[in-house]
Structures are given as C-alpha cells and as structure tokens.
Enzyme design. Sequence first.
Site, PDB file in Angstrom:
ATOM      1  N   GLU A  86       4.425 -36.169  30.187  1.00 18.71           N
ATOM      2  CA  GLU A  86       3.339 -35.277  29.747  1.00 18.71           C
ATOM      3  C   GLU A  86       2.018 -36.036  29.556  1.00 18.71           C
ATOM      4  OE1 GLU A  86       4.434 -32.837  26.398  1.00 18.71           O
ATOM      5  OE2 GLU A  86       6.016 -31.795  27.513  1.00 18.71           O
TER       6      GLU A  86
ATOM      7  N   GLN B  39      12.314  15.427   9.733  1.00 20.23           N
ATOM      8  CA  GLN B  39      11.346  14.586  10.405  1.00 20.23           C
ATOM      9  C   GLN B  39      10.036  15.336  10.627  1.00 20.23           C
ATOM     10  OE1 GLN B  39      11.615  11.404  10.980  1.00 20.23           O
ATOM     11  NE2 GLN B  39       9.525  11.443  11.701  1.00 20.23           N
TER      12      GLN B  39
ATOM     13  N   TYR C 166       0.837  -1.190   0.000  1.00 14.49           N
ATOM     14  CA  TYR C 166       0.000   0.000   0.000  1.00 14.49           C
ATOM     15  C   TYR C 166       0.877   1.247   0.000  1.00 14.49           C
ATOM     16  CZ  TYR C 166      -3.397   3.490   0.928  1.00 14.49           C
ATOM     17  OH  TYR C 166      -4.166   4.617   0.800  1.00 14.49           O
TER      18      TYR C 166
ATOM     19  N   HIS D  27       7.112  15.647   8.040  1.00 20.20           N
ATOM     20  CA  HIS D  27       6.313  14.473   7.658  1.00 20.20           C
ATOM     21  C   HIS D  27       4.830  14.688   7.924  1.00 20.20           C
ATOM     22  CE1 HIS D  27       8.463  11.155   5.987  1.00 20.20           C
ATOM     23  NE2 HIS D  27       9.444  11.272   6.842  1.00 20.20           N
TER      24      HIS D  27
ATOM     25  N   GLU E 252      12.097   5.169  16.339  1.00 20.65           N
ATOM     26  CA  GLU E 252      12.110   4.594  14.991  1.00 20.65           C
ATOM     27  C   GLU E 252      13.470   4.871  14.334  1.00 20.65           C
ATOM     28  OE1 GLU E 252       9.504   6.652  12.373  1.00 20.65           O
ATOM     29  OE2 GLU E 252       9.534   5.106  10.814  1.00 20.65           O
ATOM     30  N   HIS E 253      13.881   6.143  14.342  1.00 19.96           N
ATOM     31  CA  HIS E 253      15.187   6.538  13.793  1.00 19.96           C
ATOM     32  C   HIS E 253      16.047   7.097  14.917  1.00 19.96           C
ATOM     33  CE1 HIS E 253      12.197   7.296  10.504  1.00 19.96           C
ATOM     34  NE2 HIS E 253      13.083   6.626   9.789  1.00 19.96           N
TER      35      HIS E 253
ATOM     36  N   HIS F 187       2.130 -39.895  21.688  1.00 22.21           N
ATOM     37  CA  HIS F 187       3.425 -39.345  21.293  1.00 22.21           C
ATOM     38  C   HIS F 187       4.536 -40.358  21.567  1.00 22.21           C
ATOM     39  CE1 HIS F 187       1.160 -35.643  21.145  1.00 22.21           C
ATOM     40  NE2 HIS F 187       2.212 -34.961  20.737  1.00 22.21           N
TER      41      HIS F 187
ATOM     42  N   ASP G 158      16.192   7.016   4.386  1.00 21.79           N
ATOM     43  CA  ASP G 158      14.834   7.139   3.841  1.00 21.79           C
ATOM     44  C   ASP G 158      14.810   6.792   2.356  1.00 21.79           C
ATOM     45  OD1 ASP G 158      13.764   7.914   6.234  1.00 21.79           O
ATOM     46  OD2 ASP G 158      13.860  10.064   5.815  1.00 21.79           O
TER      47      ASP G 158
END
Lengths: 429, 429
Positions: A410, A255, A124, A258, A322-323, A415, A356
């Site tokens: 168990e 930044q 997207y 944005h 994030e950065h 098994h 970027d």
Amino acid sequence: MKIIINPQRSTWPELVNRPQQSPEELENIVLQVFEDIKLNGDAALLKYTEIFDKVSINSVLVDPAELKNSDLAVAQDLQDALRLAKGNIEKFHASQVQNKGRIETSKGVVCWRENRAIEKVGIYIPGGTAPLLSTVLMLGIPAKLAGCKEIVLCTPPGKNGKINSAILFAAKLTGITSVYKVGGIQAIGALTFGTESIPRVDKIFGPGNQYVTASKLMAQRNGTAIDMPAGPSELLIIGDKSGVPEFIAADILSQAEHGEDSQVIFLSDNEQLILDVIKALHIQLAELPRKDIANAALKNSKAILLKDIHECLEFSNLYAPEHLILAIENPYTMIDGICNAGSVFLGNYSCESAGDYASGTNHTLPTNGYARTYSGVSLDSFVKKITFQEISKEGLQNIGPAIELMAAEEQLTGHKNAVSIRLKTLSYV
Amino acid sequence: MKIIINPQRSTWPELVNRPQQSPEELENIVLQVFEDIKLNGDAALLKYTEIFDKVSINSVLVDPAELKNSDLAVAQDLQDALRLAKGNIEKFHASQVQNKGRIETSKGVVCWRENRAIEKVGIYIPGGTAPLLSTVLMLGIPAKLAGCKEIVLCTPPGKNGKINSAILFAAKLTGITSVYKVGGIQAIGALTFGTESIPRVDKIFGPGNQYVTASKLMAQRNGTAIDMPAGPSELLIIGDKSGVPEFIAADILSQAEHGEDSQVIFLSDNEQLILDVIKALHIQLAELPRKDIANAALKNSKAILLKDIHECLEFSNLYAPEHLILAIENPYTMIDGICNAGSVFLGNYSCESAGDYASGTNHTLPTNGYARTYSGVSLDSFVKKITFQEISKEGLQNIGPAIELMAAEEQLTGHKNAVSIRLKTLSYV
C-alpha cells in the site's frame, strides 16, 4: 381498500411504491428555526411554542415536583398496565446485551468488543390529541438499560401549557428526570445545539410528523446522530384460509387509524378471505372513533390476491414492511424466507398492538422500505461497540511480517515501520 | 507537532476541535453528476472517468478472467500475508454472530431477534498512489460472513485503464465476483441509482476523499444507506513512563502519512517522554518516503502534557478518537474508563498498524468525533435484526388487558379493538 387480483409481476415494483415524502421542502423553515435557536436559545423556544403550538409558557422545564407527583393523576389500573409493559420491554431489551467475545485470532493476538453507552440522548414524543406514553417506555427503557448518563425528554405542551400526566408518569417510571415542554422543529433544534435549559445531546430518538422528520435530518447534518429516517407507519398482513377475517380487519384498522398517510397491504392466496375481511372491515370501521382518518388511510391501502403463500412472502420482501403479520397456519415454516421486515407477528393471536405496547419488542421500527437496511430500535441503538486488541511480543512476531508486506504494497512505509521498529527490538532478545 | 504544557481545562473544548469539513460545498457538482448518471447510466460513467480520472475506458466492468487470474500477478508472500489477515478478520467477525435469544417476557409471549443480511452492498475502494487492498478485506469479509447476496466493488482505474492486481486478488480472496473500474462521485452515483452495468445497492461502504464523502451523503438523501459519516483519519496516544519513544514516534508517523488532513494527539503525564518522542519523530521523519504529507499532518497535531493518566483519559473521551493507543504500564486498569473511541490498542506491542491490517478488528472506524455515537464497521453493519413475537391465546390473556388500557389512554381505539376482539373469542371457550 383497493382489491387487486393476481397482479402481473411486472406491476409489483409499482405496487410496493410508497407515496413520496419530501422533507427537503421544509428545509427553509427548519433552517430558520435552527439558526434562531442557535443564537437565542430558550427565548427562541418560547417564541416558536407560541407561534406553532399557540400556547404561551414561561419556561420549557417541567417542574420536578410535577414529575414526581405524576402518579397522583394517573389511574391505578393504567399504572399497573405501564408496569407490566415496562417489565416485558425490559426483559427483552436486557437479553440483547452481548458478551465481550474475546477471541485469540492468532497466538498472542486477542480481540474483543465492549459496549459503551451513548452519553447524552434526547427522546422526542409528539403531542397532538393522544399522549404517546408507550413511546416513552420504548425509548426510555433501553436508554436506561444501556446506561446513558443523560436522558432528556421533549414533548409539546397542551393548550393548558402542561404535559399530560400519563406521559410524565411513564417518564418517571423509566427513570427519566429531565422533561421539557417543547415540540416540533424547536425541540429538535434545542437538542441539536443546546440552550440555557436544554442540553445538547449526542443522539435524538423518536417519531413525529414531517416537520420533526425534516428537523431530525437537519440535526444529522449538524453532527447529531438520529435513530433512523422516519416515514408514515405501515403494516403488511399475509393471511391464508386459517386467518380470522374479524381479527385481520381489526389489525388493518389499528394501523389505518394512525394517520391519513398510514398504509396497509393485505396479501392472501384465498379470495374468500379477502372478501370476508373487507366485509368485516366495513362493519368495524363504522364504529371506530377515528374513522375519518382510517378511511383516508384505507384509500392508500390494498388487498392483493396472489397465487400462493410463497408469492405473498416474495411480495412482502419486496415491500419491506415495518410490521408484518403472518396470519397463516404454520408461520414458522416461513420465517427463514423473511428477508426484509421491521417486526414480525406470528399467528392469529399475535396482533400488532401487542408489539406496539407490551410484548417486549420495540415499536420504533424502520418504515418506507428502510427495513431493507435498518433494524428497529434496540439496546444497540443506545451504545457504541468499541473494539479492543492486545498484541503480545509473540503476537506481533506472528502477524508482524504479514503487516509489513501489506503496508509495503500500500506504499505506507510509516505503517510498516511501526511494526518493523518493534520487531527489531525483539530480535535482539 | 505543537507541544502544549498543562493546558487550562477551559481550553480543552478548543483543543479537541477538528478542522471543519464542509462537504456541502461540493453539493452542486455531486448533484450534477448524480443527475447525469440517473439519465445516462454507463455513458455518464465513462464520460466522468475521462474528465476526473483522465483515462478513457470502453467498459466499467473488470473482465472476470482478469479477476480470476489475478493471483498470477501477485507475489506469493503477499498472497500469504493477505490469507493470514483474512483468517484473523474472519475469526473476529464470525465471533460477532449473536444468537437469537428467545425470551418469554410474559407466560405465552415469546420474543426474539434474527439477523438477515442486507441483500445488495457496494464497497468503494479509493484509488490514488496506493492500492488499499486491506480495505477490500475489511469490507468484503464481513459482507460475505453476513450472507449478502450481491457484493459489488468499485474502484477507479489507473492510468493504464486497469485495476491494480493486488486489489483484484484481495477481492477474489474474499469471494467478491463483481468489480467495476469506476471511482469518485460517479462510482457512488452508480451504486445509488444503478446503471446498465452496475446494480443499484442498498448500502454503500468505504473510505474516500471529500468528493466521495459528499457523494455518500447525497446517496443517503436518496434512500441508500451508508456505513458512517467519514472524515480524515486520527489517532490519540496516551503514554506514561513505560512508553517507548521510538514506538510512539513510529505510530504517530504511521497516522500522519495518511494525508495532510490526518491528526495525531499525544497525551502524557511525563514531560521527558514527550521530549524523547519529538526527538525520535524528527529522526524517523527524515527517512519517511511520504515525509511531506506527514510533515503537513504534524502541523495539525499536538503533544500535550497533562497532570496524570486519568486526566489524559478524560481528555481522550472528550476528543473521542478513531484510534486510541494506550502505551501505559497497566492498560487494563483504564479500559472501564474509556467512553468514546473507535478501536483501542493496549500496550507497547499493539500498534495501530496491527489493527489496520491483520489483528482481526475492523479498520473502518468513526472519525471526527463520531465515536461518541457510532461504532466501527462490524458484522452488524451488514445485517438487519428483525424482531419476532409469538403470542399464544394464554399470552394474549396475560398482556391483553394492559394493552387495552394503554391504547385507550392513547385514544387509539382501533389498537384496543385488535386485542378486545381476540379476547372476546377466548372468553367463549
């Protein structure tokens, strides 16, 4: 930008808090559009494109000829720039291919992992004023490298009912052959359920506004995987006396432009640097085309003076940016101390813009503190790692008795039996 | 087990459908318990332990002395079995460590990735009749290898208010030092918000019933990461004439005994093998302690005759099984064709039990078709991969102009300026 001098440690948790996101509030509208798409397919897509994007189109499919001829509408120097970026992104993501690593864990017991591409992925790309051609590269290139069989791109049409040529060219350059003119909730819904035109995909990637985020969460609840939870973009800069105020100010603005909800945190042990950065910031801001947006974002942003660079690093780990830009004298000494961050930029010439667009690292990164647990998009995001094991007769004789004991504990006799019945045939040999 | 002979391809999508899970229906009860824990912490945990587990305890913390002395209550041969399994799991997961892979994408532009452990992780081990000690190893070992600082284990107390000694021993063996007696919704709620006793964690791992699954989804909506969406366990077996009916029947039962909602699909190109497997199945089922559960699970299970082994593989890829056993003559020839699976077992001696306990691969795997997009738990599940880039002056001169062009096209002048302001200082040199 708010300046904070030596804040008490007890106030840190509050300082690292992000503005609350509440995608749940959009749940009703998302649910309604999703239901409509499930029932009415393409017709619903055209309807919502008219309602939300205010543009009337006859078909969501971009004409393959338009895609093919997209380079005619893109300047040569921009084409070359995209090719350079593609080369670097390709090199770095190709280096992420892991070998199978066959291991004999016990004699006769061999285990390994193999990568398999996720078959169908959806990318997207948001619309709006700017065509995010870089994101086409960041998602399309690793999808191609991973070997995804079907790579589908959705992006909203402009007012003229068309997609920006540079977006189409970027898609063509990465080898994407299916581009659809559909955005927002309806794009994510189409990728989740499929329509007559758009295939249902296994995983959805890409950024977007709060409607897209809410839609991706809804897609996830419908069994479609998503790249990661998304929030507004963020940057944390640590600078010491070696930092260049003009560079740091430019990074802060890159930044802040944005969106109004972007956030920048600038940490330093040097009060003079903070003052110089703020000064440079005002000068540069005045010239910025998106100064209103940047100004709004700066209201959420903070410059914080701390005791020393180690305290800055501690604060950064708590924030989990994030950065992260390290505009300090010897950034290498701090690398081992970085626990939580999406992507890190070392030294005065490693600006965030480089990552970027063209350094080679991916720019799809965890925001909103998710860097504590999530990695950014990489080749791994487009593959599954399947484990394999081959156990020989001898191998089962070596590990079988241990399996029998554990399965018995168990209380899973079935098994245990699966091993015992095989071991029994071997004891006859 | 339902036998289906050469089904039409048009019926395949229906045949691979899982019974619907609706964790959303449990949302109300989960929300209520979560809110209570957020407000009342430990007191709420003790209350819900009394309501749901019907046992009254004074504290959720397992006495460290009890953990320390757990080996006194565990038989020596079981201890040795757990040590063997631990060795193999450790070897295989240690092999998953990836090197940094520093790459110079353009001259002067160096990019790489580094792993960082997720700081705080929570491991959930279900209660019930059987102590799932193997899951303690499968989650604790990679968490330790990754370097997680805080590893917390929650499991419901038994009727005596205590935790099974073998679980405690397995925890001790993997180096887990914090074990809490709390299960179900309240355990996941405690790990999500933290209480006086239990720390809030960054990521929650582990299996559980539908309440645990619904709780983990709620945890995710509250910002806590989870290992993966979970559903009932499943196994798909492909067998040809070389398959051993008794082995295949034992493998089917080892899966079916997990729970009434478990599912097995057995595919073959050989009708006689199918008949022989069904026969062996009835003989073995009669002796199985958990035969009622297995019988119920077999009602959801299918044996399907297909044209050839390639068709079997195609069907398997459509189903995307959690476990895939290839009981065929030359399984290696089929590996490249496997697109979707969690873990694959090659040949007649690689039973699923081996991977469940001791081969070295992880048994926490994607169910319910999620193998199309998700990998099983691995070392990667406990780390983030942070990208780094260092760009020299020369590096920025090499890629800067491309960044400027792309940023300009995206109308992000601030991004462009961050490069331009640096390049300008270099042209003065």
